[in-house]
Design an enzyme around this catalytic site. Sequence first.
Site, PDB file in Angstrom:
ATOM      1  N   GLU A   1       0.697  -1.154  -0.010  1.00 17.67           N
ATOM      2  CA  GLU A   1      -0.244  -0.089   0.061  1.00 17.67           C
ATOM      3  C   GLU A   1       1.454   1.055  -0.188  1.00 17.67           C
ATOM      4  O   GLU A   1       0.539   2.142   0.549  1.00 17.67           O
ATOM      5  CB  GLU A   1      -1.056   0.238   1.601  1.00 17.67           C
ATOM      6  CG  GLU A   1      -2.367  -0.490   0.987  1.00 17.67           C
ATOM      7  CD  GLU A   1      -3.208  -0.457   1.666  1.00 17.67           C
ATOM      8  OE1 GLU A   1      -3.549   0.603   2.085  1.00 17.67           O
ATOM      9  OE2 GLU A   1      -4.080  -1.828   2.527  1.00 17.67           O
TER      10      GLU A   1
HETATM   11  C1  LIG Z   1       3.003  -8.795   0.535  1.00 10.55           C
HETATM   12  C2  LIG Z   1       2.326  -8.608  -0.961  1.00 10.55           C
HETATM   13  C3  LIG Z   1       1.057  -8.303  -0.910  1.00 10.55           C
HETATM   14  C4  LIG Z   1      -0.052  -7.305  -2.071  1.00 10.55           C
HETATM   15  N1  LIG Z   1      -0.713  -7.173  -2.466  1.00 10.55           N
HETATM   16  C5  LIG Z   1      -0.823  -6.123  -2.965  1.00 10.55           C
HETATM   17  C6  LIG Z   1      -2.969  -6.182  -3.948  1.00 10.55           C
HETATM   18  O1  LIG Z   1      -3.344  -7.214  -3.257  1.00 10.55           O
HETATM   19  N2  LIG Z   1      -2.607  -5.467  -4.951  1.00 10.55           N
HETATM   20  C7  LIG Z   1      -2.181  -5.025  -5.544  1.00 10.55           C
HETATM   21  O2  LIG Z   1      -2.371  -4.675  -6.508  1.00 10.55           O
HETATM   22  N3  LIG Z   1      -1.062  -4.787  -5.252  1.00 10.55           N
HETATM   23  C8  LIG Z   1      -0.538  -6.070  -4.270  1.00 10.55           C
HETATM   24  N4  LIG Z   1       0.999  -5.698  -3.217  1.00 10.55           N
HETATM   25  C9  LIG Z   1       1.966  -4.706  -4.446  1.00 10.55           C
HETATM   26  C10 LIG Z   1       2.430  -3.427  -3.602  1.00 10.55           C
HETATM   27  O3  LIG Z   1       1.387  -2.619  -3.502  1.00 10.55           O
HETATM   28  C11 LIG Z   1       3.900  -3.305  -4.182  1.00 10.55           C
HETATM   29  O4  LIG Z   1       4.644  -4.287  -3.887  1.00 10.55           O
HETATM   30  C12 LIG Z   1       4.307  -1.943  -3.761  1.00 10.55           C
HETATM   31  O5  LIG Z   1       3.562  -0.235  -4.230  1.00 10.55           O
HETATM   32  C13 LIG Z   1       6.145  -1.692  -3.633  1.00 10.55           C
HETATM   33  O6  LIG Z   1       6.245  -2.138  -5.351  1.00 10.55           O
HETATM   34  P1  LIG Z   1       7.499  -2.574  -5.422  1.00 10.55           P
HETATM   35  O7  LIG Z   1       7.442  -3.923  -4.811  1.00 10.55           O
HETATM   36  O8  LIG Z   1       7.143  -3.322  -7.300  1.00 10.55           O
HETATM   37  O9  LIG Z   1       8.418  -2.283  -5.337  1.00 10.55           O
HETATM   38  P2  LIG Z   1       9.597  -0.750  -6.141  1.00 10.55           P
HETATM   39  O10 LIG Z   1       8.278  -0.034  -6.908  1.00 10.55           O
HETATM   40  O11 LIG Z   1      10.045  -2.037  -7.073  1.00 10.55           O
HETATM   41  O12 LIG Z   1      10.150   0.033  -5.437  1.00 10.55           O
HETATM   42  C14 LIG Z   1      11.239  -0.350  -4.510  1.00 10.55           C
HETATM   43  C15 LIG Z   1      11.800   0.347  -3.841  1.00 10.55           C
HETATM   44  O13 LIG Z   1      12.290   1.964  -4.172  1.00 10.55           O
HETATM   45  C16 LIG Z   1      11.021   2.944  -3.574  1.00 10.55           C
HETATM   46  N5  LIG Z   1      10.967   3.867  -4.438  1.00 10.55           N
HETATM   47  C17 LIG Z   1       9.699   3.810  -5.699  1.00 10.55           C
HETATM   48  N6  LIG Z   1       9.378   4.845  -6.623  1.00 10.55           N
HETATM   49  C18 LIG Z   1      10.172   6.095  -5.586  1.00 10.55           C
HETATM   50  C19 LIG Z   1       9.593   6.978  -5.489  1.00 10.55           C
HETATM   51  N7  LIG Z   1       9.954   8.009  -6.431  1.00 10.55           N
HETATM   52  N8  LIG Z   1      10.699   7.768  -4.420  1.00 10.55           N
HETATM   53  C20 LIG Z   1      11.375   7.031  -3.632  1.00 10.55           C
HETATM   54  N9  LIG Z   1      11.120   6.207  -3.473  1.00 10.55           N
HETATM   55  C21 LIG Z   1      10.963   5.140  -4.432  1.00 10.55           C
HETATM   56  C22 LIG Z   1       9.681   2.463  -2.963  1.00 10.55           C
HETATM   57  O14 LIG Z   1       9.712   2.695  -1.575  1.00 10.55           O
HETATM   58  C23 LIG Z   1      10.225   0.973  -2.659  1.00 10.55           C
HETATM   59  O15 LIG Z   1      11.900   1.053  -1.158  1.00 10.55           O
HETATM   60  C24 LIG Z   1       1.877  -6.079  -2.739  1.00 10.55           C
HETATM   61  C25 LIG Z   1       3.208  -6.308  -2.314  1.00 10.55           C
HETATM   62  C26 LIG Z   1       3.590  -7.581  -1.280  1.00 10.55           C
HETATM   63  C27 LIG Z   1       4.955  -7.125  -1.358  1.00 10.55           C
END
Ligand SMILES: Cc1cc2nc3c(=O)[nH]c(=O)nc-3n(C[C@H](O)[C@H](O)[C@H](O)COP(=O)(O)OP(=O)(O)OC[C@H]3O[C@@H](n4cnc5c(N)ncnc54)[C@H](O)[C@@H]3O)c2cc1C
Length: 823
Positions: free
Chosen positions: A501
């Site tokens: 989230e």
């Molecule tokens: C257990 C679990 C359950 C989930 N459930 C759902 C679900 O039900 N439905 C759904 O749609 N999604 C779901 N998600 C997805 C979740 O919302 C995303 O994992 C999350 O939004 C982060 O995306 P990412 O993992 O690809 O990280 P990335 O986007 O690759 O980010 C990696 C890091 O970079 C940082 N970052 C990225 N952009 C910026 C910026 N502009 N400035 C500063 N820092 C930045 C992030 O904070 C993070 O620390 C789930 C994820 C997990 C792990």
Amino acid sequence: MSVILTLLAALIATGACAYHRSSLRTWAIATVIATVVVGLIAGAPWTTFFLVVIELAIAVPLLMDGFRRKQISAPLLKMFAKVTPKLSETEQTALEAGTVGFEGELFSGKPDWHELLKQPKPELSVEEQAYLDGPVEELCGMIDDWQITHELADLPPEVWAFIKKHKFFGMIIPKSYGGLGFSALAHSAVLQKLATMSATVASTVAVPNSLGPAELLLHYGSDEQKNHYLPRLAVGEEIPCFALTGPYAGSDATSISDFGIVCKQVVDGVETLGMKLTFDKRYITLAPIATVVGLAFRLYDPEKLLGDKEDLGITLALLPRSTPGLEIGRRHFPLNIPFQNGPLHGKDVFVPLSVLIGGPHMAGHGWRMLVECLSVGRAISLPSNATGGVRAAVAATGAYARMRKQFGLSIARFEGVEEALARIGGLTYATAALSRATAAAVDRGEKPAVPSAIAKYHATEWGRIIAGDALDVHGGKGVQLGPKNYAGRAWQGVPIAITVEGANIMTRSLMIFGQGAIRCHPYVLKEMQALSIPDYGDRLKSFDRALFGHIGFGISNAVRSFTLGLTGSRIGDTAGDAYVRRYYRKLNRYSAALALCADTFMGVLGGKLKFKEKLSARLGDVLSYLYIASAMLKRYEDTGRPEADRPLLAWAFHECMWRIQTSLDGAIRNFPVKPISWLLRVLVFPWGRREVPPSDRLGRRVAAIITAPGEARDRLTEWTYLTPTANNTIGRMNALLPDVIAAEPVERKFGKAQKSGQFKSHDYVGQLSEALQAGVINAAEFELLKRVREGVFEFISVDDFDPSELGAAVTRADRNKKLADAA
Ligand SMILES: Cc1cc2nc3c(=O)[nH]c(=O)nc-3n(C[C@H](O)[C@H](O)[C@H](O)COP(=O)(O)OP(=O)(O)OC[C@H]3O[C@@H](n4cnc5c(N)ncnc54)[C@H](O)[C@@H]3O)c2cc1C
């Protein structure tokens, strides 16, 4: 001397007007009068004359509307239009969704505390309390977290059935659709209580009640969709999931590459207007067992079958699991917290347009639908789960530290452990207040975009600190996993809450201040909105009004920040009792400092501030700690100003002020334009940095609260499952705690006798019997020490396993073979 007195009079009048935010007219009258009276009495006619001329030269043109707009505002409008970055559609949508609550006051530099204190006290209804005492209590009694996290990697069937039967998935669904129709506070309380027993169960229950099919249908669904799905979702006949994230769209959810093409296809002999969907989603909670999938994708209409637009934008649909081509069912494995979570895929999956949430006319409105609903779920799910976790840490660690003895003493008595206990107690107090305040905002009808980000970020970050401290205090007992370990899985699972989230780094760096600054600032949004007014006259008028309001606001904040800093926050509006009056004044000071820095940073850096995430994050921290501290003060009032809670409040409040100071200092120190940085330093910290972290003595009082039963500890562990059932080690530890404390003086007597070498036995019970016979302890004391020794042994014990029990049921080789066979 007479000249200095005259100048001083003008300056004080100006400062007083700025401090109280008087109008320009009032300022002009007050300064002229002050200058003339003091100047003439002091005998400085020429100085008086020149000062009055200067004052009038400033005031008169500014008070002439036509002149001011044409000569000052018009050129500034031109410049402003050039340097202001155009808001993207996504940003515009995000800003329009959501409301501004008390955080707006904190950003104003002059918070109105009566606004905060007049908010109704959040309370559960009789029915909600009965649900907590009934089904929630019963469900907690059924949970065996080791069975869930290690043996089954799933909830057992009876837990699934109980959750569905008692409508845990229907907390946000109104009663008219068969749901529970609970308040946000009740929703939060249920999640907190479940989280004290199992992060897996709490996450499973949180998701259908957060952003997903039910909430989207409630806001945008057609009557047919609502009548079909909502009653079934309420009783778990349908299990929902919501799929936004994919390999290329994580934090930047708008960049989804999943798409749908509007087309016609013959279905059952009938030509049907629909779309072919191609998607690759991952991390989707509940997906492996979902019966209805909420799907976000970008919709294209190349043949213009729906209108004249080809790229319709992000769109949301609900796909039944039986949809041909929907590949679903495999699982991810999130950090040993095995709630159902997995990928889903599809290629050219044809579905009719009736699956669009709200119907075909909602095509392309998906992003707005998501951001409009996002804040409510984010305000509740993760903050509540984290709060439940930290409350359980208080109950568990407080009791364990009191009963675990080393070097002949309770480990709670060692200052090093006491420090960790103080952090656990103080930060839990803050987290609980934050979580409650944000749920209360939802119940008041707000869509708390900024507070929900603050709550999500800080509740989970503090959850991480507390989980680490709890594990440290437990030593090896926390490390050795098994049915007896109640702390390890919570510690393991914290990064999940940090990531989902809105991952925390982005939430802190981009969202809290980025959204807060524009949304809560009384003038910035108005200035930006003025730019889009088509008629030049109206545009200039609106801009002029916002601009001069903004200038007055900036001057006032500089004066307020400096004055309140100079007086050490000893003056100004306040509320509450004598104990907290100074706290409100400190918040006034830092509110003015935040408003001053925010304006200066935005004014000097303009659009570049968006990319200076380290500065933005620090200002976001200041807003967050102001919000959290206000939430704590409100909680203190709502609970009747309990004296017993004061050490907790004081610890958490000083921690927040210390962190505010660190963040403001970091932001000012790293501001790239040095002369401005120096000026801000003087205005914000006229006496330097005077805040100090909570004292060791205060920390000792907090540690004492959480290591012994009492009313403050009871409030801190509210909504924690503490019934001493067989499945609840924390509950049983707490049930033994009064005996452990009662045994302490007896143990001291017994220990003295032990040291004197009067016992012949080498074992504890043998020595106890000798002590009884020698009259060192009486029969009741003998029984007490025996009972405590046996009870404590159970809680300090850890599990061991036959090596065969620890191997995976399916090896990697088996798995690879299975995958190869399937391919
Ligand atoms: C257990 C679990 C359950 C989930 N459930 C759902 C679900 O039900 N439905 C759904 O749609 N999604 C779901 N998600 C997805 C979740 O919302 C995303 O994992 C999350 O939004 C982060 O995306 P990412 O993992 O690809 O990280 P990335 O986007 O690759 O980010 C990696 C890091 O970079 C940082 N970052 C990225 N952009 C910026 C910026 N502009 N400035 C500063 N820092 C930045 C992030 O904070 C993070 O620390 C789930 C994820 C997990 C792990």
